[in-house]
Design an enzyme around this catalytic site. Structure first.
Site, PDB file in Angstrom:
ATOM      1  N   GLY A  64       6.733   0.142  -5.424  1.00 52.43           N
ATOM      2  CA  GLY A  64       6.030   0.038  -3.928  1.00 52.43           C
ATOM      3  C   GLY A  64       6.290  -1.228  -3.428  1.00 52.43           C
ATOM      4  N   TYR A  98     -10.796   2.432  -8.921  1.00 55.45           N
ATOM      5  CA  TYR A  98      -9.945   1.274  -9.000  1.00 55.45           C
ATOM      6  C   TYR A  98     -10.002   0.470 -10.312  1.00 55.45           C
ATOM      7  CZ  TYR A  98      -7.228  -2.638  -7.308  1.00 55.45           C
ATOM      8  OH  TYR A  98      -6.015  -3.425  -7.461  1.00 55.45           O
TER       9      TYR A  98
HETATM   10  N1  LIG Z   1      -4.154  -6.760  -1.843  1.00 57.05           N
HETATM   11  C1  LIG Z   1      -4.977  -7.236  -2.763  1.00 57.05           C
HETATM   12  O1  LIG Z   1      -6.170  -7.790  -2.487  1.00 57.05           O
HETATM   13  C2  LIG Z   1      -4.620  -6.760  -4.174  1.00 57.05           C
HETATM   14  C3  LIG Z   1      -5.307  -7.607  -5.106  1.00 57.05           C
HETATM   15  C4  LIG Z   1      -4.848  -7.296  -6.296  1.00 57.05           C
HETATM   16  C5  LIG Z   1      -4.065  -6.468  -6.765  1.00 57.05           C
HETATM   17  N2  LIG Z   1      -3.549  -5.674  -5.821  1.00 57.05           N
HETATM   18  C6  LIG Z   1      -2.456  -4.797  -6.380  1.00 57.05           C
HETATM   19  O2  LIG Z   1      -1.017  -5.072  -5.701  1.00 57.05           O
HETATM   20  C7  LIG Z   1      -0.517  -3.782  -5.762  1.00 57.05           C
HETATM   21  C8  LIG Z   1       0.239  -3.733  -4.423  1.00 57.05           C
HETATM   22  O3  LIG Z   1      -0.597  -3.598  -3.519  1.00 57.05           O
HETATM   23  P1  LIG Z   1      -0.709  -4.333  -1.822  1.00 57.05           P
HETATM   24  O4  LIG Z   1      -1.820  -5.186  -1.824  1.00 57.05           O
HETATM   25  O5  LIG Z   1       0.587  -5.008  -1.651  1.00 57.05           O
HETATM   26  O6  LIG Z   1      -1.165  -3.159  -0.910  1.00 57.05           O
HETATM   27  P2  LIG Z   1      -0.009  -2.217   0.061  1.00 57.05           P
HETATM   28  O7  LIG Z   1       0.456  -3.105   0.927  1.00 57.05           O
HETATM   29  O8  LIG Z   1      -0.886  -1.199   0.302  1.00 57.05           O
HETATM   30  O9  LIG Z   1       1.163  -1.851  -0.988  1.00 57.05           O
HETATM   31  C9  LIG Z   1       1.234  -0.922  -1.952  1.00 57.05           C
HETATM   32  C10 LIG Z   1       2.329  -0.303  -2.232  1.00 57.05           C
HETATM   33  O10 LIG Z   1       2.280   0.647  -3.214  1.00 57.05           O
HETATM   34  C11 LIG Z   1       3.071   2.041  -2.807  1.00 57.05           C
HETATM   35  N3  LIG Z   1       2.493   3.007  -3.274  1.00 57.05           N
HETATM   36  C12 LIG Z   1       1.213   3.641  -3.225  1.00 57.05           C
HETATM   37  N4  LIG Z   1       1.284   4.965  -3.762  1.00 57.05           N
HETATM   38  C13 LIG Z   1       2.580   5.059  -4.316  1.00 57.05           C
HETATM   39  C14 LIG Z   1       3.265   6.082  -5.112  1.00 57.05           C
HETATM   40  N5  LIG Z   1       2.445   7.265  -5.616  1.00 57.05           N
HETATM   41  N6  LIG Z   1       4.518   5.803  -5.595  1.00 57.05           N
HETATM   42  C15 LIG Z   1       5.053   4.781  -5.415  1.00 57.05           C
HETATM   43  N7  LIG Z   1       4.607   3.678  -4.444  1.00 57.05           N
HETATM   44  C16 LIG Z   1       3.297   3.920  -4.123  1.00 57.05           C
HETATM   45  C17 LIG Z   1       2.816   1.786  -1.381  1.00 57.05           C
HETATM   46  O11 LIG Z   1       3.802   2.637  -0.825  1.00 57.05           O
HETATM   47  P3  LIG Z   1       3.663   3.415   0.580  1.00 57.05           P
HETATM   48  O12 LIG Z   1       4.379   2.503   1.807  1.00 57.05           O
HETATM   49  O13 LIG Z   1       4.628   4.834   0.361  1.00 57.05           O
HETATM   50  O14 LIG Z   1       2.331   3.937   0.903  1.00 57.05           O
HETATM   51  C18 LIG Z   1       3.057   0.190  -0.949  1.00 57.05           C
HETATM   52  O15 LIG Z   1       4.462   0.129  -1.038  1.00 57.05           O
HETATM   53  C19 LIG Z   1      -1.524  -2.779  -6.066  1.00 57.05           C
HETATM   54  O16 LIG Z   1      -1.041  -2.402  -7.403  1.00 57.05           O
HETATM   55  C20 LIG Z   1      -2.627  -3.225  -5.783  1.00 57.05           C
HETATM   56  O17 LIG Z   1      -3.582  -2.826  -6.472  1.00 57.05           O
HETATM   57  C21 LIG Z   1      -3.577  -6.137  -4.611  1.00 57.05           C
END
Ligand SMILES: NC(=O)c1ccc[n+]([C@@H]2O[C@H](COP(=O)([O-])OP(=O)(O)OC[C@H]3O[C@@H](n4cnc5c(N)ncnc54)[C@H](OP(=O)(O)O)[C@@H]3O)[C@@H](O)[C@H]2O)c1
Length: 270
Positions: free
Chosen positions: A10, A147
């Site tokens: 990701g 989630y």
């Molecule tokens: N932001 C927050 O508040 C927060 C807080 C706690 C934990 N997290 C965790 O941090 C992680 C990253 O999230 P983020 O906040 O950086 O959000 P984000 O900007 O939406 O990034 C999510 C990433 O995951 C990828 N992804 C989703 N489904 C996928 C799949 N089937 N196969 C491969 N890649 C996939 C997306 O790819 P595409 O570009 O192709 O969609 C994107 O690169 C997640 O696990 C999330 O649960 C986030």
């Protein structure tokens, strides 16, 4: 020491992209895995970067990306299981298809990538698995049951697998970010609805739209991921830009905690 290698899932945006940039800046080889490599914004000329196609719900793409990373850099020293998204909305409104997709991505996909990387780490008797969980893996907030189920699961499986992997020289880390400004609450989230919850859901959406603009940037989490991957310790959990909620959740009696969360939802959606 030869240049070490991290594989990040990701890595197209948010925490994954920031983590890839952090490791690159520190001189590591980075296998930046993503569903749509054509859209990446890295400097493609870097000798230390491989942008690889991987959908964590597609076993064949996991196999070919991990194999390509090992061919290119020799070995994977650190795996960052970051790919994920949030399915939001009332539990009663979730379809089985939505729920399965959430579990397939955030949980089954994480296990599948780990299983492809572990044989190489076991053979070399060294490695670090970094799982991106969430403060939402320790406490539940409204309208995010599916989630939370996945992130509680990531906490549990990480806590268990570290015992199994210890004898093989592999350490496990769990990163617990608070809310971070990425695509997470915007474009990436999937929303479910149900008429019986429409009023409260409208408040929740107002709150999450407003919240996003005020949040810390993903670089804060990337620095914690890097520390977890390199500190050489057996520490399991690393809060990252987590804010006050973990402490409050630990200290407050449940009745007070519940009132605080409902009060915050009402206040932030007015
Ligand atoms: N932001 C927050 O508040 C927060 C807080 C706690 C934990 N997290 C965790 O941090 C992680 C990253 O999230 P983020 O906040 O950086 O959000 P984000 O900007 O939406 O990034 C999510 C990433 O995951 C990828 N992804 C989703 N489904 C996928 C799949 N089937 N196969 C491969 N890649 C996939 C997306 O790819 P595409 O570009 O192709 O969609 C994107 O690169 C997640 O696990 C999330 O649960 C986030």
């Amino acid at each position: 020491m030869s240049t070490r290698t991290v594989l990040i899932t990701g890595a197209s945006s948010g925490i994954g992209e920031a983590t890839a940039r952090h490791f690159l800046a520190a001189g590591w080889n980075v296998a930046a895995c993503m569903r749509s490599p054509a859209r990446h914004s890295f400097d493609a000329d870097s000798a230390h970067l491989a942008v690889l196609r991987m959908d964590v719900t597609d076993e064949a793409s996991i196999a070919s990306a991990t194999e390509a990373a090992m061919q290119r850099f020799g070995a994977i020293d650190v795996l960052v299981n970051n790919a994920g998204y949030a399915l939001l909305g009332p539990l009663e409104g979730l379809s089985a298809t939505q729920l399965r997709r959430q579990l397939e991505t955030n949980l089954v996909g994480l296990v599948a990538v780990t299983q492809h990387v572990l044989p190489g780490m076991r053979a070399r008797r060294t490695g670090v698995i970094v799982n991106i969980a969430s403060i939402g893996g320790r406490m539940g907030f409204p309208f995010a049951a599916a989630y939370h189920a996945t992130k509680f699961a990531v906490e549990g499986l990480s806590e268990s697998m570290r015992f199994e992997l210890q004898a093989h020289g592999i350490r496990v880390k769990v990163i617990e970010p608070g809310p971070i400004r990425t695509n997470f609450l915007g474009g990436s989230a999937e929303w479910a609805g149900h008429e019986a919850y429409a009023v409260e859901m409208a408040k929740f959406r107002t709150m999450s739209d407003r919240l996003n603009a005020t949040l810390p940037t993903p670089g804060r989490v990337a620095a914690v991921v890097f520390r977890a991957a390199t500190d050489g310790s057996d520490r399991l959990r690393y809060p990252a830009a987590a804010g006050p909620f973990p402490l409050l959740h630990r200290l407050l009696p449940d009745a007070l905690w519940r009132r605080l969360i409902m009060h915050e939802l009402a206040r932030r959606s007015r």
